[in-house]
Design an enzyme around this catalytic site. Structure first.
Site, PDB file in Angstrom:
ATOM      1  N   ASP A  44       0.871  -1.175   0.000  1.00  0.00           N
ATOM      2  CA  ASP A  44       0.000   0.000   0.000  1.00  0.00           C
ATOM      3  C   ASP A  44       0.913   1.232   0.000  1.00  0.00           C
ATOM      4  OD1 ASP A  44      -2.087   1.780   0.068  1.00  0.00           O
ATOM      5  OD2 ASP A  44      -3.169   0.763   1.681  1.00  0.00           O
TER       6      ASP A  44
HETATM    7  C1  BGC Z   1      -5.067   3.207  -0.013  1.00  0.00           C
HETATM    8  C2  BGC Z   1      -5.109   2.206  -1.148  1.00  0.00           C
HETATM    9  C3  BGC Z   1      -4.972   2.926  -2.457  1.00  0.00           C
HETATM   10  C4  BGC Z   1      -3.674   3.733  -2.451  1.00  0.00           C
HETATM   11  C5  BGC Z   1      -3.442   4.494  -3.732  1.00  0.00           C
HETATM   12  C6  BGC Z   1      -3.856   4.124  -0.114  1.00  0.00           C
HETATM   13  O1  BGC Z   1      -3.944   5.147   0.813  1.00  0.00           O
HETATM   14  O2  BGC Z   1      -5.080   2.543   1.217  1.00  0.00           O
HETATM   15  O3  BGC Z   1      -6.311   1.488  -1.109  1.00  0.00           O
HETATM   16  O4  BGC Z   1      -5.014   2.032  -3.523  1.00  0.00           O
HETATM   17  O5  BGC Z   1      -3.723   4.650  -1.393  1.00  0.00           O
HETATM   18  O6  BGC Z   1      -4.323   5.538  -3.859  1.00  0.00           O
END
Ligand code: BGC
Length: 903
Positions: free
Chosen positions: A301
């Site tokens: 993530d």
């Molecule tokens: C989220 C993810 C997301 C990523 C990119 C993160 O803060 O937890 O689900 O895909 O950001 O935007």
């Protein structure tokens, strides 16, 4: 052999390679709730022991063609090029929300990773599909797939390589969880079937799915270290999950996603058992790659990586967005990974495996040089701007405004209508005809946000109707059909003469005066939640309570006080407390419209005016009180400013399993929903199928393949005259002196790596593994169940027969959902519900043998219309179900069995 210790690779001492895998915190129990002596999942300590080395992909389980192509591709790469595949180029450095490095020598463009689980984020001319929770409420496999395929097709046409979805973490441990609506259901089987079909749909459209967030990411508060509101913690929350609960609950849908072929899995921000999810070798090496036989790649993530070498050895394959902190210009990987391979800390086989896994995923879904490249920028809707946004470089056309909507709007309308749940319908108040003389439409939730459907960034407000929660799991609405708009249009076309809306939820006087005149008053209320980086009305992602927003309860009660035909429509991200109003006799209908996406009003009209006979079913329980759920979130740090500790002491008892266990009567139970017709269940027939004896997977892997050699540092220094972009992460070195190139004052400190972390020698296989999703025999069909469903009303409609099983043990839930179908049945006609029961469906996890087994407790099969409407039942005798004891090649006797007949 030397590691690069210190800040760059081991993350400022946050997680050492060894320390990553110990869990000093034993279980703790909620007083009066979980009983450690009897509750499965609450009795074992919650630990993540070290598991090394990281399993290398082998192309098994349908991946061989993709794997062979990937190996051929990776064999041509230099070390720096392999590192480019693994490392993001930094936050906002390139076109998408995440981008890895390109390989220009082979004309391989950078891969584009883009949100979201409801459609393409950050762009235009896209669609906004219903949220996960809404599609789950359809209980319809074909729609799960259709929605996945539609989203995949839109990502494909925008040039996205990896769609950052679907979501099965959070699963929905507690109803307040901010991102629960992005996922499907707190039930692992409903979630598992939904995620599998979604993955297939996305990937059949030629886009890699990224199933997220692995695992235990059940709340927004403290998902990352730093500030949550005014509370500071130095490290992310630890979700402390024992082995049984992990397997029987949270891992279950991930296993289904892996079995369905998900090309990537995103590891989550939180820690699990005090080891960061992106550095937890038990989870990534042991479970995901070992036990579940995952052949694709693990992506972090965004900024969930906290160490360099440790994460590479623990099983992380790709880091996003690549920089250590957003826009920091530093990276745990990039050049540091090049150095770690050059000095032998990360073995060559491991970087080869990382690259092979990434390229396997790419080929697995059929991508090639000729698939479209990104034709949008995640950072602006302007047509012209810098291609490399962070550095401002290369100003050119960056948004081509490609319309990718195809016929998805009409599909979305049907999906959301079929995901709408009818909870109450007194004296057939619904469907309405449209010819009611005076229809009142009441509530802010009936109309679009006055600032416009995209008026709040990432939908971070609850103004107007709620058709989408907030955060990264969103997309821009190309349009939003509001309930008021759609209902007004329908009514005026069907003989109604007066359709008046009032949208100020604090103007009770106007609401009362309009509602008191109306033949029917439709009141719109909602709740909202989202991702923790946005706070709405004091809700830091997670909801602070389970009550309605926007003064909802007051406007319902005010309307019902003066109108005896009040219909309540709820747009909710999850469970709500309804106790103060649902029983009011003037409330003649309750329509649970979930989170519908762009066609909100049209989908609702189809249900309320009867074009679609409702058959949505609740994907979670509506309880009378917040406490009745048994679980809640951690809102206040409980460990000083160190990592908050959240013990999942309730084990597998979440949602309806908790209500059943503690004899809590829900308001509306899991699986509940009405139709405009009625159904009767009869004639349960259970047939045992022939099957083979369950054998633990045995043997050894091959040695880890190596697809090249690291070469010399001199090959990887920045080429002379190279024009490096600002804050862009490269795999090139600044010097041939590795210590100098690392910039790490501790360079040369002995690596102190976990045992076997670097070994590329053949390893014993996992007994519960052997194929994507785990031991193949877990999916053997042991029984087939049939029941007759008759439509006893006067209208054609869909019924959702549900199959539950009691596993029978003292630690087992009363019943667990194991299968379901959605069947269309003509008025007066009958249909046969057919469902399979697999070995996994009647197994428990054995923590000692580390495998599944079938207990000797009596297994009872139920077929019914909800988790509490278990109309038919039959027993699987011990003789039928025993055997398959983990680790033992048992003899199972499933000889000819009498069929069960229970009318
Ligand atoms: C989220 C993810 C997301 C990523 C990119 C993160 O803060 O937890 O689900 O895909 O950001 O935007």
């Amino acid at each position: 052999m030397w590691s690069i210790a210190g800040s760059l690779l081991l993350g400022a001492g946050l997680v050492s390679a060894q320390g990553a895998d110990t869990a000093p915190y034993p279980n703790a129990y909620y007083p009066g709730f979980a009983d450690p002596n009897t509750d499965a999942g609450a009795q074992s300590f919650q630990t993540s022991p070290p598991v090394y080395p990281s399993p290398w992909a082998d192309g098994s389980g349908g991946w061989s063609e993709a794997y062979t192509k990937a190996q051929a591709f990776v064999s041509q790469l230099t070390l720096a090029e392999k590192v480019n595949l693994t490392t993001g180029v930094g936050w906002s450095s390139d076109r998408c929300v995440g981008n890895n490095g390109a390989i220009p020598r082979l004309a391989f463009r950078a891969m584009c990773m883009e949100d979201s689980p409801v459609g393409v984020r950050d762009t235009d001319f896209n669609s906004v599909f219903p949220a996960g929770v809404t599609i789950a409420a359809t209980w319809d496999r074909a729609l799960f797939y259709q929605r996945g395929k539609g989203m995949g097709a839109e990502h494909y046409a925008k040039g996205v390589d990896v769609q950052l979805g679907p979501v099965v973490g959070p699963l929905g441990r507690a109803p307040e969880g901010g991102r629960n609506w992005e996922g499907f259901s707190p039930d692992p089987v409903l979630s598992g079937i939904a995620v599998a079909e979604t993955v297939k749909g996305i990937q059949d459209a030629g886009v890699l799915a990224c199933t997220k967030h692995f695992i235990g990411n059940e709340q927004e508060h403290y998902r990352q270290g730093g500030y949550t509101g005014s509370e500071y913690v130095s490290e992310a929350i630890s979700s402390n999950i024992d082995d049984v609960t992990l397997h029987e609950l949270y891992l279950w849908p991930f296993a289904d996603a892996v079995r369905a072929g998900t090309a990537s899995v995103m590891c989550s921000y939180n820690q699990v058992n005090n080891s960061y999810a992106c550095a937890n070798s038990k989870l990534l090496n042991g479970i995901l790659k070992g036990e579940l036989g995952f052949q694709g790649f693990v992506m972090s993530d965004w900024s969930a990586q906290h160490a360099g070498v440790a994460t590479a050895l623990a099983g992380l394959d790709m880091t996003m967005p690549g920089d250590e902190g957003f826009d920091s210009g530093n990276a745990f990987w990039g050049a540091n990974l090049t150095i770690a391979v050059l000095n032998g800390t990360v073995p060559e086989w491991r970087i080869d495996d990382m690259a092979t896994r990434i390229m396997s995923g790419y080929y697995y879904v059929g991508r090639s040089d000729s698939t479209p490249e990104p034709n949008f920028s995640a950072w602006t809707l302007d047509t012209v701007g810098p291609r490399f946004w962070e550095s401002g470089a290369n100003v050119t056309t960056i948004n081509y405004h490609v319309n990718v909507q195809a016929n998805h709007a009409s599909q979305i309308r049907v999906q959301a209508a079929r995901g709408t749940v009818l909870l109450k319908n007194t004296n057939k108040a619904l469907p309405l005809t449209g010819s009611e003389k005076f229809t009142a439409i009441i509530g802010e939730d009936a109309e679009t946000n006055p600032l416009g459907p995209n008026g709040c960034g990432d939908r971070g407000c609850d103004d107007g109707t709620n058709a989408l929660g907030w955060g990264s799991g969103t997309a821009n609405f190309p349009f939003l059909v509001s309930p008021n708009q759609a209902i007004s249009k329908y009514v005026l076309a069907h003989g109604g003469k007066d359709v008046q809306g009032t949208f100020d939820n604090y103007d009770i006087g106007t609401i009362t005066s309009i509602a008191s005149q109306a033949d029917v008053a439709i009141v719109f209320v909602n709740t909202d939640s989202g991702e923790g980086y946005i706070t709405v009305d004091g809700n830091i992602g997670d909801r602070n309570n389970l009550t309605l927003w926007q003064n909802g309860e007051t406007i319902i009660n005010a309307t019902a006080a003066v109108c005896s035909n009040t219909i309540v429509v709820v747009h909710s991200v999850g469970p709500v407390l309804l106790t103060s109003w649902y029983n009011n006799p003037n409330i003649t209908g309750i329509v649970w419209a979930n989170i519908p996406g762009e066609e909100s009003g049209n989908s609702l009209v189809d249900i309320v005016y009867g074009a679609v006979n409702p058959a949505g079913r609740l994907p979670y329980t509506l309880g009378a009180t917040r406490e009745s759920y048994g679980t809640d979130l951690l809102y206040v740090p409980n460990n000083g400013d160190a990592a908050p500790q959240e013990n999942f002491a309730e084990g597998v008892f979440i949602d309806y399993r908790a209500f059943d266990k503690f004899n809590e009567t829900p308001v509306y139970e899991f699986g509940y929903g009405l139709s405009y017709t009625t159904f009767a269940y009869s004639n349960l027939v259970i047939t045992a199928n022939g099957h083979s004896t369950y054998k633990p997977n045995k043997g050894m892997t091959s040695n880890a393949p190596t697809l090249g050699s690291p070469g010399q540092a001199s090959s990887y220094v920045f080429p002379k005259g190279f024009n490096a972009l600002y804050n862009f992460i490269y795999s090139y070195l600044t010097s041939t002196d590795l210590a100098a190139a690392s910039g790490d004052p501790y360079y040369g400190t002995p690596a102190n790596l976990p045992a076997n972390a670097q070994s590329g020698l053949a390893q014993p296989v996992n007994p519960a593994g052997g194929a994507p999703g785990g031991n193949k025999q877990l999916y053997d069909v042991l029984y087939t169940v049939k029941a007759t469903i008759k439509n006893t009303g006067g209208l054609a409609g869909d019924e959702v027969p549900q199959l539950y099983i009691s596993l029978g043990g003292p630690n087992d839930p009363k019943v667990v959902l194991r299968n379901f179908d959605r069947i269309h049945i003509a008025a007066g006609a009958s249909a046969t519900f057919t469902a399979q029961i697999t070995r996994r469906d009647i197994s428990n996890w054995d923590t000692v043998a580390q495998n599944w087994f079938i207990s000797s407790y009596t297994k009872t099969v139920y077929v019914g219309a909800s988790s509490r409407k278990l109309y038919l039942s039959g027993t699987l005798s011990t003789a039928q179900s025993q055997g398959a004891v983990a680790g033992v090649e048992s003899t199972e006797t499933f000889s000819a069995l009498p069929a069960y007949n229970t009318a």
